[in-house]
Design a protein around this motif. Sequence first.
Motif: not given
Length: 106
Positions: A96, A99-100, A102-104, A106
Amino acid sequence: MTQSTPSQTPPLPKGGVVARQAAMLCSDPAFQLYLDRRRRFKHNLTESQLPDGTHNAKDARDWLIAACNIESRAELDSNYHARQTFRMIRNRFNHWRAKQKGESQS
């Protein structure tokens, strides 16, 4: 005449490496946030119903010992099934968190 001694409860096991890892995990603000978001998702709650920052280190500890079905984090070093559960929890959290991040980015 023999003296009777009061019944004593056995001492709690002392924590080792895994128990210390669990203590560090529970004190990690990112893990506490993970628990907030996990509970929101699981119970279909809104952020206003369960805001980020709701879980603290004690809540994380209480959740972890319940999830691992133990009385104390110290048991993680001697209880195989609890240790495996802890590792699964830690792996899910690490996934998790990655993933967090990686999303931040983008």
